[in-house]
Write a protein that holds these residues in place. Structure first.
Motif, PDB file in Angstrom:
ATOM      1  N   ALA A 170      34.065  19.697  19.525  1.00 53.15           N
ATOM      2  CA  ALA A 170      35.070  19.158  19.435  1.00 53.15           C
ATOM      3  C   ALA A 170      35.163  17.949  18.773  1.00 53.15           C
ATOM      4  CB  ALA A 170      36.289  18.773  20.974  1.00 53.15           C
ATOM      5  N   PRO A 171      36.263  17.793  17.710  1.00 51.20           N
ATOM      6  CA  PRO A 171      36.260  16.547  16.452  1.00 51.20           C
ATOM      7  C   PRO A 171      36.468  15.132  17.724  1.00 51.20           C
ATOM      8  CG  PRO A 171      37.820  17.843  16.253  1.00 51.20           C
ATOM      9  CD  PRO A 171      37.415  18.196  17.328  1.00 51.20           C
ATOM     10  N   GLY A 172      34.775  13.912  16.957  1.00 52.16           N
ATOM     11  CA  GLY A 172      34.576  12.844  17.323  1.00 52.16           C
ATOM     12  C   GLY A 172      34.314  13.238  18.972  1.00 52.16           C
ATOM     13  N   ARG A 173      34.182  14.570  19.765  1.00 53.93           N
ATOM     14  CA  ARG A 173      33.248  15.138  20.950  1.00 53.93           C
ATOM     15  C   ARG A 173      32.173  15.387  21.120  1.00 53.93           C
ATOM     16  NH1 ARG A 173      37.838  17.711  24.713  1.00 53.93           N
ATOM     17  NH2 ARG A 173      35.835  17.422  25.820  1.00 53.93           N
ATOM     18  N   SER A 174      31.571  15.559  21.962  1.00 50.68           N
ATOM     19  CA  SER A 174      30.240  15.727  21.847  1.00 50.68           C
ATOM     20  C   SER A 174      29.670  16.833  22.124  1.00 50.68           C
ATOM     21  CB  SER A 174      29.291  15.498  23.313  1.00 50.68           C
ATOM     22  OG  SER A 174      28.726  14.111  23.526  1.00 50.68           O
ATOM     23  N   THR A 175      28.616  17.619  21.662  1.00 53.03           N
ATOM     24  CA  THR A 175      28.423  19.242  21.760  1.00 53.03           C
ATOM     25  C   THR A 175      28.151  19.586  22.823  1.00 53.03           C
ATOM     26  OG1 THR A 175      28.538  19.880  19.078  1.00 53.03           O
ATOM     27  CG2 THR A 175      27.634  21.079  20.023  1.00 53.03           C
ATOM     28  N   VAL A 176      28.438  20.706  23.655  1.00 53.42           N
ATOM     29  CA  VAL A 176      27.751  20.631  24.623  1.00 53.42           C
ATOM     30  C   VAL A 176      27.407  22.179  24.912  1.00 53.42           C
ATOM     31  CG1 VAL A 176      28.646  19.202  25.829  1.00 53.42           C
ATOM     32  CG2 VAL A 176      29.741  21.438  25.937  1.00 53.42           C
ATOM     33  N   VAL A 177      27.027  22.461  25.340  1.00 56.37           N
ATOM     34  CA  VAL A 177      26.402  24.014  25.422  1.00 56.37           C
ATOM     35  C   VAL A 177      27.590  24.999  26.206  1.00 56.37           C
ATOM     36  CG1 VAL A 177      24.634  26.086  26.841  1.00 56.37           C
ATOM     37  CG2 VAL A 177      23.661  23.956  25.725  1.00 56.37           C
ATOM     38  N   ALA A 178      27.979  25.654  25.857  1.00 58.24           N
ATOM     39  CA  ALA A 178      29.358  26.759  26.827  1.00 58.24           C
ATOM     40  C   ALA A 178      29.027  27.017  27.823  1.00 58.24           C
ATOM     41  CB  ALA A 178      29.406  27.552  25.591  1.00 58.24           C
ATOM     42  N   GLU A 179      29.859  27.145  28.951  1.00 59.65           N
ATOM     43  CA  GLU A 179      29.809  28.068  30.263  1.00 59.65           C
ATOM     44  C   GLU A 179      29.863  29.015  29.540  1.00 59.65           C
ATOM     45  OE1 GLU A 179      28.827  26.183  33.060  1.00 59.65           O
ATOM     46  OE2 GLU A 179      29.504  24.126  32.352  1.00 59.65           O
ATOM     47  N   ILE A 180      29.406  29.676  30.984  1.00 61.31           N
ATOM     48  CA  ILE A 180      29.426  31.140  30.947  1.00 61.31           C
ATOM     49  C   ILE A 180      30.944  31.542  31.379  1.00 61.31           C
ATOM     50  CG2 ILE A 180      28.526  33.624  32.165  1.00 61.31           C
ATOM     51  CD1 ILE A 180      26.245  32.300  32.075  1.00 61.31           C
ATOM     52  N   ASP A 181      31.779  32.059  30.579  1.00 65.58           N
ATOM     53  CA  ASP A 181      33.027  32.705  30.449  1.00 65.58           C
ATOM     54  C   ASP A 181      32.743  34.275  30.463  1.00 65.58           C
ATOM     55  OD1 ASP A 181      35.499  34.193  29.672  1.00 65.58           O
ATOM     56  OD2 ASP A 181      36.321  31.821  29.294  1.00 65.58           O
ATOM     57  N   LEU A 182      33.315  34.455  31.737  1.00 67.70           N
ATOM     58  CA  LEU A 182      33.504  36.103  32.054  1.00 67.70           C
ATOM     59  C   LEU A 182      34.637  36.866  30.964  1.00 67.70           C
ATOM     60  CD1 LEU A 182      33.188  35.964  35.919  1.00 67.70           C
ATOM     61  CD2 LEU A 182      31.148  36.042  34.683  1.00 67.70           C
ATOM     62  N   ALA A 183      35.210  36.284  30.946  1.00 65.58           N
ATOM     63  CA  ALA A 183      36.727  37.330  30.145  1.00 65.58           C
ATOM     64  C   ALA A 183      35.522  37.334  28.539  1.00 65.58           C
ATOM     65  CB  ALA A 183      37.494  36.028  30.044  1.00 65.58           C
TER      66      ALA A 183
ATOM     67  N   PRO B 139      30.764  39.857  37.163  1.00 63.19           N
ATOM     68  CA  PRO B 139      31.844  39.666  38.163  1.00 63.19           C
ATOM     69  C   PRO B 139      33.241  39.836  36.881  1.00 63.19           C
ATOM     70  CG  PRO B 139      30.570  37.845  38.099  1.00 63.19           C
ATOM     71  CD  PRO B 139      30.182  38.753  37.073  1.00 63.19           C
ATOM     72  N   ASP B 140      34.177  40.275  38.161  1.00 67.09           N
ATOM     73  CA  ASP B 140      35.788  40.660  37.687  1.00 67.09           C
ATOM     74  C   ASP B 140      36.034  39.043  37.665  1.00 67.09           C
ATOM     75  OD1 ASP B 140      38.524  41.214  36.971  1.00 67.09           O
ATOM     76  OD2 ASP B 140      38.636  42.337  38.139  1.00 67.09           O
ATOM     77  N   PRO B 141      36.807  38.842  36.304  1.00 62.54           N
ATOM     78  CA  PRO B 141      37.496  36.981  36.145  1.00 62.54           C
ATOM     79  C   PRO B 141      37.948  37.189  37.092  1.00 62.54           C
ATOM     80  CG  PRO B 141      36.683  38.448  34.066  1.00 62.54           C
ATOM     81  CD  PRO B 141      36.590  39.430  35.232  1.00 62.54           C
ATOM     82  N   ALA B 142      39.175  38.228  37.304  1.00 65.30           N
ATOM     83  CA  ALA B 142      40.534  37.976  38.481  1.00 65.30           C
ATOM     84  C   ALA B 142      40.083  37.347  39.304  1.00 65.30           C
ATOM     85  CB  ALA B 142      40.969  39.538  38.299  1.00 65.30           C
ATOM     86  N   ASP B 143      39.203  37.703  39.631  1.00 64.90           N
ATOM     87  CA  ASP B 143      38.361  37.051  40.956  1.00 64.90           C
ATOM     88  C   ASP B 143      38.802  34.984  40.625  1.00 64.90           C
ATOM     89  OD1 ASP B 143      38.489  39.441  41.860  1.00 64.90           O
ATOM     90  OD2 ASP B 143      36.388  40.307  41.657  1.00 64.90           O
ATOM     91  N   ARG B 144      38.278  34.874  39.836  1.00 68.00           N
ATOM     92  CA  ARG B 144      37.675  33.325  39.490  1.00 68.00           C
ATOM     93  C   ARG B 144      38.739  33.073  38.935  1.00 68.00           C
ATOM     94  NH1 ARG B 144      32.696  31.997  40.125  1.00 68.00           N
ATOM     95  NH2 ARG B 144      33.016  29.904  40.170  1.00 68.00           N
ATOM     96  N   PRO B 145      39.805  31.872  39.338  1.00 68.80           N
ATOM     97  CA  PRO B 145      40.936  31.254  38.544  1.00 68.80           C
ATOM     98  C   PRO B 145      40.308  30.795  37.356  1.00 68.80           C
ATOM     99  CG  PRO B 145      39.845  29.959  40.606  1.00 68.80           C
ATOM    100  CD  PRO B 145      39.161  31.005  40.294  1.00 68.80           C
ATOM    101  N   ASP B 146      38.917  30.159  37.543  1.00 69.09           N
ATOM    102  CA  ASP B 146      39.437  29.482  36.004  1.00 69.09           C
ATOM    103  C   ASP B 146      38.011  29.967  35.490  1.00 69.09           C
ATOM    104  OD1 ASP B 146      36.088  29.739  36.652  1.00 69.09           O
ATOM    105  OD2 ASP B 146      36.178  27.463  37.000  1.00 69.09           O
ATOM    106  N   GLN B 147      37.937  31.651  35.341  1.00 72.06           N
ATOM    107  CA  GLN B 147      37.002  33.105  34.700  1.00 72.06           C
ATOM    108  C   GLN B 147      36.388  31.815  34.384  1.00 72.06           C
ATOM    109  OE1 GLN B 147      39.741  34.346  31.331  1.00 72.06           O
ATOM    110  NE2 GLN B 147      40.986  35.443  32.783  1.00 72.06           N
ATOM    111  N   GLN B 148      35.460  31.387  34.704  1.00 72.61           N
ATOM    112  CA  GLN B 148      33.214  31.314  34.438  1.00 72.61           C
ATOM    113  C   GLN B 148      32.947  30.875  35.811  1.00 72.61           C
ATOM    114  OE1 GLN B 148      33.873  26.999  32.663  1.00 72.61           O
ATOM    115  NE2 GLN B 148      34.762  27.961  30.557  1.00 72.61           N
ATOM    116  N   GLU B 149      31.541  31.455  35.368  1.00 76.00           N
ATOM    117  CA  GLU B 149      30.671  31.136  36.764  1.00 76.00           C
ATOM    118  C   GLU B 149      30.280  29.947  36.662  1.00 76.00           C
ATOM    119  OE1 GLU B 149      26.285  33.432  37.764  1.00 76.00           O
ATOM    120  OE2 GLU B 149      27.323  34.239  35.885  1.00 76.00           O
ATOM    121  N   THR B 150      30.022  29.589  38.399  1.00 82.15           N
ATOM    122  CA  THR B 150      28.970  28.316  38.369  1.00 82.15           C
ATOM    123  C   THR B 150      27.773  28.218  38.013  1.00 82.15           C
ATOM    124  OG1 THR B 150      31.276  27.396  39.704  1.00 82.15           O
ATOM    125  CG2 THR B 150      29.126  26.152  39.701  1.00 82.15           C
ATOM    126  N   PRO B 151      27.366  27.540  37.359  1.00 81.32           N
ATOM    127  CA  PRO B 151      25.724  27.791  36.668  1.00 81.32           C
ATOM    128  C   PRO B 151      25.387  27.817  38.226  1.00 81.32           C
ATOM    129  CG  PRO B 151      26.822  25.726  35.947  1.00 81.32           C
ATOM    130  CD  PRO B 151      27.619  25.920  36.496  1.00 81.32           C
TER     131      PRO B 151
END
Length: 228
Positions: free
Chosen positions: A70-83, A216-228
């Motif tokens: 994002a502008p003015g912010r650090s670049t990060v490795v994206a979390e795994i977004d199940l959707a 995994p079904d993203p509907a089972d996770r409110p943030d739709q992401q897998e915790t590393p």
């Protein structure tokens, strides 16, 4: 138009692609972990290159969704977004089915032998619980049809979306699922050898569709992401 007098920057282009591939693979195999801040200066030092190809690679990885910035912010490795993984997986399945459909009539005896040899390496890696070896052999197996199809658009789409799927595939690699893939690979080779386009396309779809069970079904996770 006349050929330009100045030479094309092939070396620069090759370096740019090489840097991109190294960073992509480092994200896929977990060397660069989800949520990790990536700085172009540090990555350039690690790879022994200037910051320019690293910045270009990060932009491409951002388009793929493997890094976030994002502008003015650090670049990060994206979390795994199940959707996103599910969306990418659907595209990968469709592209491999198309690759096989277009390749069946063109596959030579040598091409079929390449597929059998890759599947033998895949089976050996599965038995040895060698995830890296299995995934490399699996890539070699499916690459044959992609290359023989001659469809550059298809190959480009797979280059973009396969890494998104592979991040989760590596983390959830299962020997049982892999063993089933050995059999499906063998069935695919035989269907191709018989020039049975429909059967080959169906087996190709089945081979890649099995990966859906690892997502995994993203509907089972409110943030739709897998915790590393």
């Amino acid at each position: 138009m006349p050929v330009p007098a100045s030479p094309a920057p092939l070396r620069t282009a090759l370096l740019r692609d090489s840097v991109h591939d190294r960073l992509r693979d480092a994200i896929v195999d977990g060397t660069l972990a989800p949520g990790e801040v990536v700085r172009d200066t540090e990555l350039a030092a690690w790879l022994g290159v200037s910051r320019t190809p690293v910045r270009e690679a990060l932009l491409r990885l951002g388009d793929t969704g493997l890094v976030r910035a994002a502008p003015g912010r650090s670049t990060v490795v994206a979390e795994i977004d199940l959707a996103e993984v599910r969306d990418a997986h659907a595209v990968v399945v469709a592209m491999h089915r198309l690759a096989v459909t277009e390749a069946v009539a063109r596959l030579t005896t040598g091409d079929l032998d390449r597929m059998r040899e890759a599947n033998a390496r895949f089976a050996a890696a599965i038995d040895a619980r060698d995830t890296d070896g299995a995934l490399a052999a699996d890539d070699d197996f499916h690459r044959v049809a992609v290359e023989v199809s001659g469809n550059r658009a298809l190959a480009t789409v797979l280059d973009q979306f396969t890494p998104v799927v592979r991040r989760l595939e590596r983390r959830r690699f299962a020997s049982h699922a892999g063993s089933e893939s050995v059999d499906l690979h063998a069935r695919l080779v035989e269907a191709c050898a018989s020039r049975d386009e429909q059967a080959a396309a169906d087996v190709a779809s089945r081979t890649w569709q099995n990966l859906a069970d690892l997502i995994p079904d993203p509907a089972d996770r409110p943030d739709q992401q897998e915790t590393p």
